[in-house]
Design a protein around this motif. Structure first.
Motif, mmCIF file in Angstrom:
data_model
loop_
_atom_site.group_PDB
_atom_site.id
_atom_site.type_symbol
_atom_site.label_atom_id
_atom_site.label_comp_id
_atom_site.label_asym_id
_atom_site.label_seq_id
_atom_site.Cartn_x
_atom_site.Cartn_y
_atom_site.Cartn_z
ATOM 1 N N TRP A 24 0.812 -1.212 0.000
ATOM 2 C CA TRP A 24 0.000 0.000 0.000
ATOM 3 C C TRP A 24 0.847 1.264 0.000
ATOM 4 O O TRP A 24 0.456 2.279 -0.575
ATOM 5 C CB TRP A 24 -0.958 0.007 1.194
ATOM 6 N N ARG A 25 2.005 1.220 0.620
ATOM 7 C CA ARG A 25 2.880 2.393 0.578
ATOM 8 C C ARG A 25 3.284 2.684 -0.865
ATOM 9 O O ARG A 25 3.346 3.843 -1.292
ATOM 10 C CB ARG A 25 4.118 2.173 1.450
ATOM 11 N N VAL A 77 0.781 -7.564 -6.385
ATOM 12 C CA VAL A 77 2.103 -7.301 -5.813
ATOM 13 C C VAL A 77 2.236 -7.985 -4.457
ATOM 14 O O VAL A 77 3.253 -8.625 -4.150
ATOM 15 C CB VAL A 77 2.349 -5.785 -5.670
ATOM 16 N N TYR A 78 1.195 -7.876 -3.656
ATOM 17 C CA TYR A 78 1.191 -8.483 -2.316
ATOM 18 C C TYR A 78 1.334 -10.005 -2.393
ATOM 19 O O TYR A 78 2.144 -10.609 -1.681
ATOM 20 C CB TYR A 78 -0.096 -8.097 -1.594
ATOM 21 N N ARG A 79 0.554 -10.647 -3.273
ATOM 22 C CA ARG A 79 0.627 -12.104 -3.384
ATOM 23 C C ARG A 79 2.009 -12.551 -3.862
ATOM 24 O O ARG A 79 2.531 -13.576 -3.398
ATOM 25 C CB ARG A 79 -0.463 -12.636 -4.323
ATOM 26 N N ASN A 119 -7.602 -13.124 -3.094
ATOM 27 C CA ASN A 119 -6.692 -13.368 -1.979
ATOM 28 C C ASN A 119 -7.157 -14.546 -1.130
ATOM 29 O O ASN A 119 -6.350 -15.358 -0.684
ATOM 30 C CB ASN A 119 -6.555 -12.120 -1.121
ATOM 31 N N VAL A 120 -8.462 -14.633 -0.884
ATOM 32 C CA VAL A 120 -8.988 -15.737 -0.084
ATOM 33 C C VAL A 120 -8.680 -17.075 -0.761
ATOM 34 O O VAL A 120 -8.252 -18.037 -0.108
ATOM 35 C CB VAL A 120 -10.497 -15.569 0.171
#
Length: 230
Positions: A24-25, A77-79, A119-120
């Motif tokens: 998120w940043r 990006v997170y995954r 995501n889940v």
């Protein structure tokens, strides 16, 4: 004693808050030329939907296409961060022992997360959640549930377990999630200090217990529906 337990996921069963912060940043910098502060993260990000976060970032309600575009980019990006960090992409300390206990003793339990379906699905596969959870009872951000601190997600999760909220325990790490559980009438709220200091939660009257890992949850607070032993 309580009949069931509902877990938040991010920052709770999975200590991933730092990964979400990093993702998120990056998007905050893209959208408004400077990154989220820690204070903004606590108040406007944790436990919120992507729509809520993006609305805060741009200062107005975003249209659906922008929410989808930015949200999907950030979550991808997170995954990828999770996939690249297998060592730390594991369930929280003590979680497996507690989940095994809940299954063995037939104690109702589920997950209530403001993560979206992609995501889940990733979590179900990555953590083999079907070993411990009825995946059809997992409550997530499907576009019909307002973000925390609205109580809807925990009311819905309790219904999935066929329990009254007052008979449930909720484990949360986010202030907005704690407020959500309180508004839902949850019987006991446990705060897990996965990233924040325990001092933060001591200031919140709704919190009954503060833990750092799941071994600290007393198994004797549950009604057991079978004669299984620990």
């Amino acid at each position: 004693m309580y009949k069931g337990i509902i877990f938040d996921f991010n920052g709770t069963l999975f200590f991933d808050s730092k990964k979400h912060l990093e993702a998120w940043r990056e998007f905050s910098t893209r959208v408004r030329d400077h990154a989220f502060t820690d204070e903004e993260m606590r108040e406007f990000m944790f436990g919120r939907t992507n729509e809520d976060i993006i609305a805060y970032l741009i200062g107005k309600k975003p249209d659906a296409s922008l929410v989808e575009k930015l949200g999907k980019e950030k979550e991808a990006v997170y995954r990828e961060m999770c996939k690249q960090d297998k060592k730390n992409t594991i369930l929280a300390p003590g979680a497996i022992d507690l989940l095994n206990y809940l299954v063995k003793n037939n104690i109702p339990h589920t997950i209530a997360t403001m993560s979206e379906k992609e995501n889940v699905d990733f979590y179900i596969q990555e953590f083999n959640l079907a070993k411990w959870f009825d995946v059809d009872k997992i409550v997530y951000a499907d576009g019909t549930i307002p973000g925390k601190p609205a109580p809807d997600i925990y009311i819905k999760a309790a219904k999935k377990l066929n329990l009254a909220p007052k008979d449930c325990i909720v484990v949360e790490d986010a202030i907005s999630g704690i407020e959500s559980a309180k508004k839902a009438g949850i019987g006991k709220i446990i705060a897990i200090a996965s990233m924040e200091s325990t001092e933060l939660y001591k200031k919140i009257p709704a919190v009954s217990q503060i833990i750092k890992n799941f071994d600290e949850i007393d198994r004797n607070i549950f009604y057991k529906t079978c004669t299984c032993t620990k």
